[in-house]
Write a protein that holds these residues in place. Sequence first.
Motif, PDB file in Angstrom:
ATOM      1  N   MET A   1      11.146  -9.979   3.989  1.00  0.00           N
ATOM      2  CA  MET A   1      11.471  -7.848   3.605  1.00  0.00           C
ATOM      3  C   MET A   1      10.457  -7.408   3.486  1.00  0.00           C
ATOM      4  SD  MET A   1      13.540  -5.431   2.658  1.00  0.00           S
ATOM      5  CE  MET A   1      13.319  -4.176   2.065  1.00  0.00           C
ATOM      6  N   THR A   2       8.757  -8.370   2.939  1.00  0.00           N
ATOM      7  CA  THR A   2       7.502  -8.106   2.737  1.00  0.00           C
ATOM      8  C   THR A   2       7.606  -7.390   4.326  1.00  0.00           C
ATOM      9  OG1 THR A   2       7.784  -9.071   0.877  1.00  0.00           O
ATOM     10  CG2 THR A   2       6.139  -8.419   2.156  1.00  0.00           C
ATOM     11  N   ASP A   3       7.407  -8.360   5.468  1.00  0.00           N
ATOM     12  CA  ASP A   3       7.186  -8.182   6.526  1.00  0.00           C
ATOM     13  C   ASP A   3       7.589  -6.788   7.270  1.00  0.00           C
ATOM     14  OD1 ASP A   3       4.866  -9.968   6.612  1.00  0.00           O
ATOM     15  OD2 ASP A   3       6.798 -11.641   7.493  1.00  0.00           O
ATOM     16  N   GLU A   4       8.743  -7.058   7.128  1.00  0.00           N
ATOM     17  CA  GLU A   4       8.961  -5.593   7.712  1.00  0.00           C
ATOM     18  C   GLU A   4       9.265  -4.113   7.357  1.00  0.00           C
ATOM     19  OE1 GLU A   4      13.848  -3.353   7.587  1.00  0.00           O
ATOM     20  OE2 GLU A   4      13.986  -5.817   7.998  1.00  0.00           O
ATOM     21  N   LEU A   5       8.643  -4.139   5.945  1.00  0.00           N
ATOM     22  CA  LEU A   5       8.331  -3.350   4.854  1.00  0.00           C
ATOM     23  C   LEU A   5       7.014  -2.849   5.361  1.00  0.00           C
ATOM     24  CD1 LEU A   5       8.884  -1.219   3.008  1.00  0.00           C
ATOM     25  CD2 LEU A   5       8.325  -2.471   1.351  1.00  0.00           C
ATOM     26  N   LEU A   6       5.798  -3.936   5.785  1.00  0.00           N
ATOM     27  CA  LEU A   6       4.972  -3.695   6.191  1.00  0.00           C
ATOM     28  C   LEU A   6       4.764  -2.918   7.047  1.00  0.00           C
ATOM     29  CD1 LEU A   6       2.435  -6.948   4.909  1.00  0.00           C
ATOM     30  CD2 LEU A   6       2.515  -4.557   4.521  1.00  0.00           C
ATOM     31  N   SER A   7       5.608  -3.206   8.127  1.00  0.00           N
ATOM     32  CA  SER A   7       5.590  -3.388  10.069  1.00  0.00           C
ATOM     33  C   SER A   7       6.495  -1.756   9.950  1.00  0.00           C
ATOM     34  CB  SER A   7       7.073  -3.755  10.545  1.00  0.00           C
ATOM     35  OG  SER A   7       6.066  -5.134  10.680  1.00  0.00           O
ATOM     36  N   THR A  74       3.618   4.235  -4.072  1.00  0.00           N
ATOM     37  CA  THR A  74       2.161   4.031  -3.749  1.00  0.00           C
ATOM     38  C   THR A  74       2.847   2.355  -3.641  1.00  0.00           C
ATOM     39  OG1 THR A  74       1.953   3.604  -6.419  1.00  0.00           O
ATOM     40  CG2 THR A  74       0.454   5.903  -5.372  1.00  0.00           C
ATOM     41  N   GLU A  75       3.761   1.865  -3.898  1.00  0.00           N
ATOM     42  CA  GLU A  75       4.106   0.577  -4.242  1.00  0.00           C
ATOM     43  C   GLU A  75       3.707  -0.103  -2.950  1.00  0.00           C
ATOM     44  OE1 GLU A  75       6.484   2.495  -5.606  1.00  0.00           O
ATOM     45  OE2 GLU A  75       5.937   2.208  -7.479  1.00  0.00           O
ATOM     46  N   VAL A  76       4.117   0.851  -1.292  1.00  0.00           N
ATOM     47  CA  VAL A  76       3.941   0.372  -0.515  1.00  0.00           C
ATOM     48  C   VAL A  76       2.671   0.105  -0.030  1.00  0.00           C
ATOM     49  CG1 VAL A  76       4.595   0.913   1.502  1.00  0.00           C
ATOM     50  CG2 VAL A  76       6.185   1.400   0.389  1.00  0.00           C
ATOM     51  N   LEU A  77       1.803   0.855  -0.517  1.00  0.00           N
ATOM     52  CA  LEU A  77       0.534   1.682  -0.011  1.00  0.00           C
ATOM     53  C   LEU A  77      -0.305   0.403  -0.500  1.00  0.00           C
ATOM     54  CD1 LEU A  77       0.001   5.459  -0.486  1.00  0.00           C
ATOM     55  CD2 LEU A  77       0.260   3.865   1.896  1.00  0.00           C
ATOM     56  N   ASP A  78       0.115   0.351  -2.126  1.00  0.00           N
ATOM     57  CA  ASP A  78      -0.843  -1.119  -2.924  1.00  0.00           C
ATOM     58  C   ASP A  78      -0.284  -2.529  -1.195  1.00  0.00           C
ATOM     59  OD1 ASP A  78      -1.384  -0.028  -4.817  1.00  0.00           O
ATOM     60  OD2 ASP A  78       0.081  -0.597  -6.150  1.00  0.00           O
ATOM     61  N   LEU A  79       1.018  -3.056  -1.271  1.00  0.00           N
ATOM     62  CA  LEU A  79       1.296  -3.530  -0.087  1.00  0.00           C
ATOM     63  C   LEU A  79       0.274  -3.664   0.940  1.00  0.00           C
ATOM     64  CD1 LEU A  79       3.207  -6.020   0.210  1.00  0.00           C
ATOM     65  CD2 LEU A  79       4.920  -4.724   0.848  1.00  0.00           C
ATOM     66  N   THR A  81      -2.658  -2.111   1.468  1.00  0.00           N
ATOM     67  CA  THR A  81      -3.986  -2.284   1.108  1.00  0.00           C
ATOM     68  C   THR A  81      -4.302  -4.286   0.695  1.00  0.00           C
ATOM     69  OG1 THR A  81      -4.199  -0.428   0.159  1.00  0.00           O
ATOM     70  CG2 THR A  81      -5.459  -2.107  -1.113  1.00  0.00           C
ATOM     71  N   ALA A  82      -3.254  -5.009  -0.291  1.00  0.00           N
ATOM     72  CA  ALA A  82      -3.704  -5.992  -0.338  1.00  0.00           C
ATOM     73  C   ALA A  82      -3.503  -7.258   1.240  1.00  0.00           C
ATOM     74  CB  ALA A  82      -2.228  -6.714  -1.317  1.00  0.00           C
ATOM     75  N   TRP A  83      -2.616  -6.909   2.049  1.00  0.00           N
ATOM     76  CA  TRP A  83      -2.384  -7.075   3.266  1.00  0.00           C
ATOM     77  C   TRP A  83      -3.674  -7.105   4.387  1.00  0.00           C
ATOM     78  CZ3 TRP A  83      -3.127  -5.873   8.465  1.00  0.00           C
ATOM     79  CH2 TRP A  83      -2.673  -6.968   9.237  1.00  0.00           C
TER      80      TRP A  83
END
Length: 113
Positions: A1-7, A74-79, A81-83
């Motif tokens: 799920m995280t990879d898809e969200l980042l993409s 901002t949660e997705v922006l935080d994710l 940024t962490a990546w």
Amino acid sequence: MTDELLSRAFTALADPTRRDIIARLSLGDATPGQLAEPFDVSLQAVSKHLKVLEDAGLISRSRDAQRRPCHLETEVLDLMTAWIDRYRRRAEERFQRLDAVLASLDEEEEEAS
């Protein structure tokens, strides 16, 4: 799920208009009409951009009487940024090791002279 969200998030932010919308929402919530004001495009075009941002989890929309204010999530922006930080740190570590090797080569060259 995280990879898809980042993409989805990185794809959404590939467009300069959507980046501008995110920048505007970082100042506070705004309606689609307010977000459309600085652009030379229709409200319908801005609505399509908002849909992409919403699907990527970067914004949310609520209903406030007749208004539909958009809110930056901002949660997705935080994710994101962490990546980015993870790979930035790896690159910095490699450069630090290279600097150390080059410094030791310089020292050896000075000692040999």
